[in-house]
Motif scaffolding. Structure first.
Motif, PDB file in Angstrom:
ATOM      1  N   PHE A  11       0.881  -1.172   0.000  1.00  0.00           N
ATOM      2  CA  PHE A  11       0.000   0.000   0.000  1.00  0.00           C
ATOM      3  C   PHE A  11       0.911   1.212   0.000  1.00  0.00           C
ATOM      4  CE2 PHE A  11      -2.569  -3.119   2.410  1.00  0.00           C
ATOM      5  CZ  PHE A  11      -3.703  -3.127   1.631  1.00  0.00           C
ATOM      6  N   ALA A  13       2.493  -4.551   3.255  1.00  0.00           N
ATOM      7  CA  ALA A  13       1.634  -5.229   4.230  1.00  0.00           C
ATOM      8  C   ALA A  13       1.884  -6.734   4.232  1.00  0.00           C
ATOM      9  CB  ALA A  13       0.175  -4.927   3.934  1.00  0.00           C
ATOM     10  N   VAL A  64       3.770   1.198   2.445  1.00  0.00           N
ATOM     11  CA  VAL A  64       3.806   0.064   3.385  1.00  0.00           C
ATOM     12  C   VAL A  64       3.773  -1.254   2.622  1.00  0.00           C
ATOM     13  CG1 VAL A  64       2.853  -0.753   5.552  1.00  0.00           C
ATOM     14  CG2 VAL A  64       2.126   1.471   4.642  1.00  0.00           C
ATOM     15  N   PRO A  75       0.917 -10.142  15.666  1.00  0.00           N
ATOM     16  CA  PRO A  75       0.529  -8.882  16.301  1.00  0.00           C
ATOM     17  C   PRO A  75      -0.274  -8.021  15.341  1.00  0.00           C
ATOM     18  CG  PRO A  75       2.838  -8.835  15.676  1.00  0.00           C
ATOM     19  CD  PRO A  75       2.354 -10.219  15.416  1.00  0.00           C
ATOM     20  N   SER A  76      -0.957  -7.048  15.881  1.00  0.00           N
ATOM     21  CA  SER A  76      -1.756  -6.123  15.086  1.00  0.00           C
ATOM     22  C   SER A  76      -0.871  -5.438  14.041  1.00  0.00           C
ATOM     23  CB  SER A  76      -2.379  -5.094  16.027  1.00  0.00           C
ATOM     24  OG  SER A  76      -3.046  -4.133  15.280  1.00  0.00           O
ATOM     25  N   GLY A  77      -1.345  -5.371  12.808  1.00  0.00           N
ATOM     26  CA  GLY A  77      -0.602  -4.690  11.754  1.00  0.00           C
ATOM     27  C   GLY A  77       0.393  -5.563  11.014  1.00  0.00           C
ATOM     28  N   CYS A  78       0.409  -6.872  11.301  1.00  0.00           N
ATOM     29  CA  CYS A  78       1.406  -7.734  10.658  1.00  0.00           C
ATOM     30  C   CYS A  78       0.932  -8.230   9.299  1.00  0.00           C
ATOM     31  CB  CYS A  78       1.765  -8.906  11.563  1.00  0.00           C
ATOM     32  SG  CYS A  78       0.473 -10.144  11.675  1.00  0.00           S
ATOM     33  N   GLY A  79      -0.293  -7.887   8.910  1.00  0.00           N
ATOM     34  CA  GLY A  79      -0.751  -8.252   7.566  1.00  0.00           C
ATOM     35  C   GLY A  79      -1.752  -9.394   7.508  1.00  0.00           C
ATOM     36  N   LYS A  80      -2.287  -9.800   8.644  1.00  0.00           N
ATOM     37  CA  LYS A  80      -3.225 -10.937   8.661  1.00  0.00           C
ATOM     38  C   LYS A  80      -4.476 -10.640   7.843  1.00  0.00           C
ATOM     39  CE  LYS A  80      -3.723 -10.639  13.135  1.00  0.00           C
ATOM     40  NZ  LYS A  80      -2.912  -9.478  13.497  1.00  0.00           N
ATOM     41  N   THR A  81      -5.093  -9.484   8.133  1.00  0.00           N
ATOM     42  CA  THR A  81      -6.318  -9.124   7.413  1.00  0.00           C
ATOM     43  C   THR A  81      -6.050  -9.029   5.913  1.00  0.00           C
ATOM     44  OG1 THR A  81      -7.204  -7.945   9.314  1.00  0.00           O
ATOM     45  CG2 THR A  81      -8.079  -7.324   7.168  1.00  0.00           C
ATOM     46  N   THR A  82      -4.905  -8.460   5.572  1.00  0.00           N
ATOM     47  CA  THR A  82      -4.586  -8.301   4.153  1.00  0.00           C
ATOM     48  C   THR A  82      -4.488  -9.663   3.460  1.00  0.00           C
ATOM     49  OG1 THR A  82      -3.397  -6.292   4.757  1.00  0.00           O
ATOM     50  CG2 THR A  82      -3.024  -7.155   2.552  1.00  0.00           C
TER      51      THR A  82
HETATM   52  N1  LIG Z   1      -6.067  -0.010   2.596  1.00  0.00           N
HETATM   53  C1  LIG Z   1      -4.869   0.208   3.151  1.00  0.00           C
HETATM   54  N2  LIG Z   1      -4.149   1.297   2.818  1.00  0.00           N
HETATM   55  C2  LIG Z   1      -2.935   1.516   3.361  1.00  0.00           C
HETATM   56  N3  LIG Z   1      -2.337   0.709   4.244  1.00  0.00           N
HETATM   57  C3  LIG Z   1      -2.997  -0.394   4.620  1.00  0.00           C
HETATM   58  C4  LIG Z   1      -4.296  -0.714   4.100  1.00  0.00           C
HETATM   59  N4  LIG Z   1      -4.704  -1.870   4.655  1.00  0.00           N
HETATM   60  C5  LIG Z   1      -3.716  -2.260   5.481  1.00  0.00           C
HETATM   61  N5  LIG Z   1      -2.685  -1.384   5.457  1.00  0.00           N
HETATM   62  C6  LIG Z   1      -1.440  -1.503   6.212  1.00  0.00           C
HETATM   63  O1  LIG Z   1      -0.936  -2.792   6.010  1.00  0.00           O
HETATM   64  C7  LIG Z   1      -0.424  -3.328   7.206  1.00  0.00           C
HETATM   65  C8  LIG Z   1      -1.111  -4.642   7.543  1.00  0.00           C
HETATM   66  O2  LIG Z   1      -2.461  -4.389   7.846  1.00  0.00           O
HETATM   67  P1  LIG Z   1      -3.476  -5.530   8.236  1.00  0.00           P
HETATM   68  O3  LIG Z   1      -3.436  -6.593   7.206  1.00  0.00           O
HETATM   69  O4  LIG Z   1      -4.781  -4.886   8.466  1.00  0.00           O
HETATM   70  O5  LIG Z   1      -2.877  -6.049   9.590  1.00  0.00           O
HETATM   71  P2  LIG Z   1      -3.530  -6.983  10.716  1.00  0.00           P
HETATM   72  O6  LIG Z   1      -4.843  -7.485  10.207  1.00  0.00           O
HETATM   73  O7  LIG Z   1      -2.545  -8.072  10.936  1.00  0.00           O
HETATM   74  O8  LIG Z   1      -3.667  -6.126  11.917  1.00  0.00           O
HETATM   75  C9  LIG Z   1      -0.605  -2.263   8.268  1.00  0.00           C
HETATM   76  O9  LIG Z   1       0.589  -1.567   8.398  1.00  0.00           O
HETATM   77  C10 LIG Z   1      -1.657  -1.379   7.703  1.00  0.00           C
HETATM   78  O10 LIG Z   1      -1.499  -0.059   8.149  1.00  0.00           O
END
Ligand SMILES: Nc1ncnc2c1ncn2[C@@H]1O[C@H](COP(=O)(O)OP(=O)(O)O)[C@@H](O)[C@H]1O
Ligand SMILES: [Mg+2]
Lengths: 360, 287
Positions: free
Chosen positions: A16, A21, A19, A40-47
């Protein structure tokens, strides 16, 4: 699990703007397993979940399902459904309409839809709430509707993004059991995301520990907990005590490590050589505490009890070693063995059984 | 807290005073006049009569009402069709550009809409700017007759009322949770499905509010059809204006005003019912 993976991620990367991700991640997901992405939070799981669902486009790499490439396939054409962290229930629809949403897009037989929806409601134990609207439900009930809305479509893979994180402790424990039951009954593949290591350990067939967009280690909960492959996994998955030492002797599968002048025999899984600096890792519950140094006859580290924390089933001790480190020890409490009860300030010796340690 | 509630009292009080002096009192006059007799000497004679209401329900006035309703309805539909995509677009662009566009939309409102209607005449005249442009681009051979047609009336009404449609729709689109759209896609919905099943129902409150805010003024605005449509078809607004200013029949004009108000109240009631329904069925907040 020797069969082909149902979903395969190869070199999957998502950037992104500035970043990264997800960073060239490889992951195989097998038919019917309960795989947890833990990190941990922000490690890219959701992505990672969103990439599998098709809600994000890949920056590089490839995702395939049943052997065919998914790149460019829109989410509505993927045999995958998601339980969103926010649930994302449609506020203008009843519980029934929410759950029927996916079915109505694919078929028109009202009777069949009604039947499938009520089956899904049964499965998540929500029968009778068909006509409520999402805002009339509790958090736990909303969570179940979100589950039912996804599984009613019979996806090959169900993606769950921290589905329990918004629930309170009791409800979460209840839902962990429910979720496992649903997984067993459906037999479909679950990819579950959480930042809670206890949740991951108690629910998963396999855990992929993630950090900064990469997988640090993947394996069964026991492997991950007992044999972490690196410091990140060791530290993230539960508490750990770390001793610095160096190898003085190597012999077949074992080695002797010098820690603060005491020579401890250890299992040499890392295949360290003589003279190598190593770290010896021990979980709090793997450490033994004695009052008397000679009782076990082997090497031991001496120290003083700083704190005694009674936790019901266990007693946690904080011990400061004479060599300087502070360690945590968990002892299983036993009313018959009163000699296990230590007082604050008491001098003690600690050691462990050969093989209970991990060296890195 | 004291000064805050003090400010509140003053602002509410002055607004109430304003409404009382300039809306309620004049309206009471209108209501009373509608039951008085016409008097050539003194404008009205304070003698009670139902005659004005009997006169008003003539076929002529019913045609006027019908024309007005059709025009207002047409204006509402066109405005909705123009405003919805624009509001959607507005909700999706970067914050900075959006502010500029909103400002550009609002700036004309600092000028009287009467003056802007005269400006439209200059644009639409036979030798006006629009025709000049079309002729010089050789898109037409002779000037188009735009002014004094139904088309120019619609253009004028839509132009004047467009922001009242855009703003409520824009605000409901901004409230739309994009995660719901993702969830629908995840469940297999195509863009068409998503629009019909998710976006449209969830922005319905904005559509209803905008339609009301366009429909009601469109019923009463008399100068736009007057200036841009010539004397082609009589509307309620023109009818009322004529009774007061041309014919000098204040009681009849008052009766027509009362009827117009009743029609508006009816539509406001419908609006109230439908927006409450849209809210209870749609906008209940998520826990
Ligand atoms: N749509 C987006 N635009 C910019 N950065 C993003 C977006 N989605 C996620 N990120 C960044 O990608 C990284 C991983 O996010 P995310 O997958 O949500 O982490 P998790 O689910 O593990 O907490 C984070 O640093 C987040 O800020
Ligand atoms: Mg997340």
């Amino acid at each position: 699990m020797e069969s082909l993976p149902i979903v395969r991620l190869q070199g999957v990367t998502k950037r992104f703007d500035d970043v990264c991700a997800v960073d060239s991640l490889d992951l195989d997901i097998y038919q019917g397993e309960f795989l947890t992405l833990l990190g941990p939070s922000g490690c890219g799981k959701t992505t990672v979940l969103r990439l599998i669902a098709g809600l994000e486009t890949l920056s590089a790499g490839e995702i395939s399902m049943n052997g065919s490439r998914l790149n460019g396939t829109p989410p509505n054409k993927r045999n995958v459904n998601t339980v969103f962290q926010s649930y994302a229930l449609f506020p203008h629809m009843t519980v029934f309409e929410n759950i029927a949403f996916g079915l109505r897009l694919k078929q028109s037989d009202k009777q069949a839809i009604r039947h499938q929806v009520s089956e899904a409601l049964d499965l998540v134990k929500l029968s009778g709430l068909e006509n409520r609207r999402p805002h009339q439900l509790s958090g736990g009930q909303q969570q179940r509707v979100a589950m039912a809305r996804a599984i009613v479509n019979k996806p090959q893979v169900l993606l769950l993004d921290e589905p329990l994180s918004a629930l309170d402790y009791r409800l979460r424990q209840e839902m962990e059991i429910e979720l496992k039951r649903v997984h067993r009954q459906l037999g479909i593949t679950f990819v579950f995301v959480t930042h809670d290591q206890e949740e991951a350990i108690s629910m998963s067939d396999r855990i992929a520990v993630m950090n900064e967009g990469r997988v640090e280690q993947i394996g069964t909960p026991i492997k991950i907990y007992e044999e972490p492959e690196n410091m990140f996994v060791a530290r993230f998955v539960g508490e750990i005590n770390v001793f610095d030492g160096h190898v003085v002797n190597v012999n077949n599968g074992s080695a002797v490590v010098d820690i603060h002048g005491q020579l401890f025999p250890v299992q040499n899984r890392k295949k360290a050589g003589t003279g190598d600096k190593v770290r010896v890792l021990l979980r709090p519950e793997d450490i033994q505490v004695t009052r008397d140094a000679d009782k076990n006859g082997g090497p031991a580290l001496s120290g003083k009890v700083d704190e005694v924390i009674y936790k019901g089933k266990t007693v946690d001790l904080v011990i400061s070693l004479d060599a300087g480190e502070t360690i945590n020890v968990t002892q299983f409490f036993n009313e018959d063995q009163e000699d296990l009860v230590y007082g604050e300030g008491e001098r003690v010796h600690v050691d462990w059984l050969y093989g209970w340690e991990v060296i890195l | 807290m004291v000064s805050k509630s003090g400010f509140r009292n003053v602002s509410i009080g002055s607004t109430l005073l304003w409404i009382t002096v300039f809306v309620v009192v004049p309206y009471l006059f209108v209501l009373v006049f509608s039951f008085f007799q016409r008097d050539p000497e003194q404008i009205v004679a304070a003698v009670f009569t139902w005659q004005n209401y009997k006169d008003i329900f003539s076929p002529v006035f019913l045609v006027v009402c019908w024309n007005s309703l059709i025009l207002a309805l047409g204006t509402t539909v066109i405005t909705l069709l123009v405003a919805y995509p624009f509001a959607f677009f507005l909700g999706r662009i970067p914050e900075r550009i959006r502010r500029i566009l909103l400002l550009l939309m609002i700036i004309p409102f600092w000028t009287s809409s009467l003056i802007r209607t005269y400006a439209l005449i200059i644009l639409f005249k036979a030798n006006g700017i629009v025709n000049g442009l079309l002729l010089s681009l050789k898109l037409v051979d002779e000037p188009l007759a735009i002014l004094y047609t139904q088309t120019s009336v619609f253009i004028g009404l839509v132009y004047t009322l467009l922001p009242f449609m855009i703003l409520p729709i824009y605000s409901s689109i901004q409230k739309l949770d994009l995660r719901l759209i993702e969830a629908a896609r995840d469940l297999g919905a195509t863009s068409g499905h998503i629009f019909l099943r998710i976006v449209l129902p969830l922005t319905l409150p904005g559509i209803i509010a905008g339609s009301t805010m366009v429909f009601l003024p469109a019923l009463g605005l008399f100068y736009i059809p007057d200036l841009l449509g010539g004397a082609r078809s009589m509307l309620i607004g023109n009818f009322i204006k004529n009774q007061f200013l041309t014919t000098g029949n204040w009681p009849l004009g008052s009766a027509a005003s009362v009827i117009l108000t009743l029609i508006m109240c009816l539509f406001l009631y419908v609006y109230f019912l439908s927006s409450r329904k849209a809210r209870t069925s749609g906008m209940g907040e998520m826990a």
